[in-house]
Each structure stands twice: as structure tokens, then as C-alpha cells.
Design a protein around this motif. Structure first.
Motif, PDB file in Angstrom:
ATOM      1  N   ARG A  34       7.122   4.416  -7.380  1.00 14.35           N
ATOM      2  CA  ARG A  34       7.960   3.615  -6.495  1.00 14.35           C
ATOM      3  C   ARG A  34       7.164   2.533  -5.777  1.00 14.35           C
ATOM      4  O   ARG A  34       7.602   1.393  -5.665  1.00 14.35           O
ATOM      5  CB  ARG A  34       8.641   4.527  -5.471  1.00 14.35           C
ATOM      6  CG  ARG A  34       9.463   3.760  -4.440  1.00 14.35           C
ATOM      7  CD  ARG A  34       9.765   4.622  -3.215  1.00 14.35           C
ATOM      8  NE  ARG A  34      10.567   3.894  -2.243  1.00 14.35           N
ATOM      9  CZ  ARG A  34      10.057   3.111  -1.284  1.00 14.35           C
ATOM     10  NH1 ARG A  34       8.757   2.932  -1.199  1.00 14.35           N
ATOM     11  NH2 ARG A  34      10.855   2.489  -0.433  1.00 14.35           N
ATOM     12  N   ASP A  35       5.980   2.896  -5.271  1.00 11.40           N
ATOM     13  CA  ASP A  35       5.214   1.928  -4.492  1.00 11.40           C
ATOM     14  C   ASP A  35       4.651   0.794  -5.339  1.00 11.40           C
ATOM     15  O   ASP A  35       4.476  -0.323  -4.851  1.00 11.40           O
ATOM     16  CB  ASP A  35       4.112   2.637  -3.700  1.00 11.40           C
ATOM     17  CG  ASP A  35       4.691   3.410  -2.510  1.00 11.40           C
ATOM     18  OD1 ASP A  35       5.526   2.847  -1.792  1.00 11.40           O
ATOM     19  OD2 ASP A  35       4.316   4.584  -2.316  1.00 11.40           O
ATOM     20  N   VAL A  36       4.399   1.049  -6.605  1.00  9.32           N
ATOM     21  CA  VAL A  36       3.983  -0.026  -7.511  1.00  9.32           C
ATOM     22  C   VAL A  36       5.163  -0.965  -7.743  1.00  9.32           C
ATOM     23  O   VAL A  36       5.023  -2.187  -7.684  1.00  9.32           O
ATOM     24  CB  VAL A  36       3.450   0.541  -8.839  1.00  9.32           C
ATOM     25  CG1 VAL A  36       3.096  -0.588  -9.805  1.00  9.32           C
ATOM     26  CG2 VAL A  36       2.245   1.442  -8.586  1.00  9.32           C
ATOM     27  N   ASN A  37       6.339  -0.391  -7.981  1.00 13.82           N
ATOM     28  CA  ASN A  37       7.539  -1.205  -8.160  1.00 13.82           C
ATOM     29  C   ASN A  37       7.822  -2.042  -6.919  1.00 13.82           C
ATOM     30  O   ASN A  37       8.205  -3.212  -7.011  1.00 13.82           O
ATOM     31  CB  ASN A  37       8.749  -0.324  -8.465  1.00 13.82           C
ATOM     32  CG  ASN A  37       8.630   0.375  -9.794  1.00 13.82           C
ATOM     33  OD1 ASN A  37       7.830   0.002 -10.648  1.00 13.82           O
ATOM     34  ND2 ASN A  37       9.416   1.416  -9.983  1.00 13.82           N
ATOM     35  N   LEU A  38       7.618  -1.442  -5.756  1.00 15.96           N
ATOM     36  CA  LEU A  38       7.858  -2.161  -4.511  1.00 15.96           C
ATOM     37  C   LEU A  38       6.891  -3.337  -4.361  1.00 15.96           C
ATOM     38  O   LEU A  38       7.286  -4.417  -3.921  1.00 15.96           O
ATOM     39  CB  LEU A  38       7.754  -1.211  -3.313  1.00 15.96           C
ATOM     40  CG  LEU A  38       7.997  -1.830  -1.946  1.00 15.96           C
ATOM     41  CD1 LEU A  38       9.320  -2.590  -1.885  1.00 15.96           C
ATOM     42  CD2 LEU A  38       7.948  -0.753  -0.870  1.00 15.96           C
ATOM     43  N   THR A  42       0.851  -1.190   0.000  1.00 10.08           N
ATOM     44  CA  THR A  42       0.000   0.000   0.000  1.00 10.08           C
ATOM     45  C   THR A  42       0.882   1.232   0.000  1.00 10.08           C
ATOM     46  O   THR A  42       1.846   1.314   0.769  1.00 10.08           O
ATOM     47  CB  THR A  42      -0.908  -0.002   1.249  1.00 10.08           C
ATOM     48  OG1 THR A  42      -1.679  -1.217   1.246  1.00 10.08           O
ATOM     49  CG2 THR A  42      -1.839   1.196   1.251  1.00 10.08           C
ATOM     50  N   GLY A  43       0.549   2.184  -0.861  1.00  9.49           N
ATOM     51  CA  GLY A  43       1.323   3.410  -0.932  1.00  9.49           C
ATOM     52  C   GLY A  43       0.745   4.353  -1.976  1.00  9.49           C
ATOM     53  O   GLY A  43      -0.381   4.179  -2.436  1.00  9.49           O
ATOM     54  N   GLU A  44       1.533   5.334  -2.335  1.00  9.93           N
ATOM     55  CA  GLU A  44       1.082   6.331  -3.301  1.00  9.93           C
ATOM     56  C   GLU A  44       1.577   5.991  -4.701  1.00  9.93           C
ATOM     57  O   GLU A  44       2.670   5.468  -4.878  1.00  9.93           O
ATOM     58  CB  GLU A  44       1.584   7.717  -2.907  1.00  9.93           C
ATOM     59  CG  GLU A  44       0.917   8.237  -1.655  1.00  9.93           C
ATOM     60  CD  GLU A  44       1.287   9.677  -1.350  1.00  9.93           C
ATOM     61  OE1 GLU A  44       2.366  10.130  -1.779  1.00  9.93           O
ATOM     62  OE2 GLU A  44       0.482  10.349  -0.706  1.00  9.93           O
ATOM     63  N   ALA A  45       0.736   6.311  -5.672  1.00 11.64           N
ATOM     64  CA  ALA A  45       1.083   6.081  -7.072  1.00 11.64           C
ATOM     65  C   ALA A  45       0.365   7.113  -7.925  1.00 11.64           C
ATOM     66  O   ALA A  45      -0.647   7.679  -7.522  1.00 11.64           O
ATOM     67  CB  ALA A  45       0.679   4.675  -7.495  1.00 11.64           C
TER      68      ALA A  45
END
Length: 187
Positions: free
Chosen positions: A139-143, A118-121
């Protein structure tokens, strides 16, 4: 034709991203005929798609033997992190049951590794006026993809960010932080 009406601008969204990937797929595909590979993928993906939709996720894309699903884009939903984790658990349960039935018939089975973060995209249409697709990037999608890559067959890994949002609602086993390709701090 609708070139003037299509926006290529994205918007910053808080999302939960789920990646899943078949473990050992390349080896399996070596001894199956192409139509058997497609049939196998369609059988498994049919189950997965139903589960993702049941928890109000969006199938963003199929990437070979992988799926990327989003919770919280393109539409806002309540509890996207919980929905992503519930999806992962339900997929593993449903696949286990499906595998049992396939084994009874002597058919090959597969298992998945799943990562949830979960994060920003940035969510929006990516591409050009001639060819585009809706997706989330950042970044959060890559993570999320890196977390999935670190999971083993039958395993669900969730990030600390996702865990914070589902704490007290799901039972987890804490793992040691690990470094992931392209990510500076341990996850």
C-alpha cells in the motif's frame, strides 16, 4: 542455475519511496525522433541516478519516463526519509541548472513531478525462479506513486508520514488533504 539458492520470500521493511515522472513527456516524444527521446532520457536520468546514489538510495526501476527509488532497502540506512527528501530537492535543483544549459543550446527541456512517502512495504525478490527482480510492494509503495501523480511540474510532494520524520529539518508548505485513487482516507 542457482534456483535452490534464490529466495522468493520478502521481509517487512520501513522504507521511503521516491517516484519521479517527466511532465508532458508524451507531447515531447511526439515531435522528437526515437533516438532523440532515448538521448534526452539518458541525459536526465544520468543526473538523477547520481543524486539518488549520493544520498544512498537504490534505483529500483525505470518505468518509461519515470524512476522509482528506495531508501532503506535492500540495505538499512540512517534517516531514509531525510535522504529521500534531500534527493528530491537536489534533483529539482540540478534539473533546473541542466535545463538552463540545454535552453542556451536550443535543446528541449523537461521538468519532473516528485512524490516521496515513508511507510511499510514487503521488500524482496518478486517473480519466479525463472525471472525475478528485487523490489518493494504494498500500500505504501502505491501511495508514493499516487503522491507523485498529484505533483505538478517542478513540484515535490511529501506525505505526512515523511514530514513527521523530517520535521524541523526541512521547510514545507502544508497542503490540504486530498483523496487519491485507490486510497480510502485523504492524504
Amino acid at each position: 542455475r542457482e534456483e535452490d539458492e534464490v529466495s522468493l520470500e520478502g521481509e517487512l521493511r520501513r522504507v521511503t519511496v521516491l517516484f519521479l515522472d517527466i511532465r508532458g513527456f508524451t507531447t515531447l516524444a511526439e515531435y522528437l525522433r526515437p533516438h532523440e527521446v532515448v538521448s534526452l532520457l539518458n541525459d536526465y536520468f544520468g543526473i538523477i541516478i547520481d543524486v539518488v546514489f549520493r544520498y544512498q538510495g537504490t534505483i529500483n526501476k525505470f518505468i518509461g519516463d519515470s524512476i522509482m527509488a528506495i531508501y532503506g532497502a535492500p540495505r538499512t540506512i540512517d534517516h531514509p526519509a531525510l535522504r529521500g527528501v534531500m534527493t528530491a530537492v537536489e534533483i529539482q535543483r540540478a534539473i533546473g541548472e541542466f535545463n538552463w544549459h540545454r535552453m542556451q543550446k536550443g535543446k528541449p527541456v523537461v521538468n519532473f513531478g516528485i512524490g516521496v512517502h515513508t511507510g511499510e512495504a514487503i521488500a524482496g525478490n518478486i517473480g519466479s525462479a525463472r525471472r525475478m527482480e528485487y523490489t518493494v510492494i504494498g500500500r505504501d509503495v502505491n501511495l508514493a506513486q499516487r503522491i507523485e501523480a498529484a505533483s505538478r511540474e517542478g513540484q515535490i510532494l511529501i506525505s505526512e508520514h515523511t514530514h513527521q520524520e523530517v520535521s524541523g529539518l526541512v521547510e514545507v508548505n502544508q497542503k490540504e488533504a486530498m483523496f487519491m485513487k485507490g486510497i480510502l482516507e485523504p492524504i
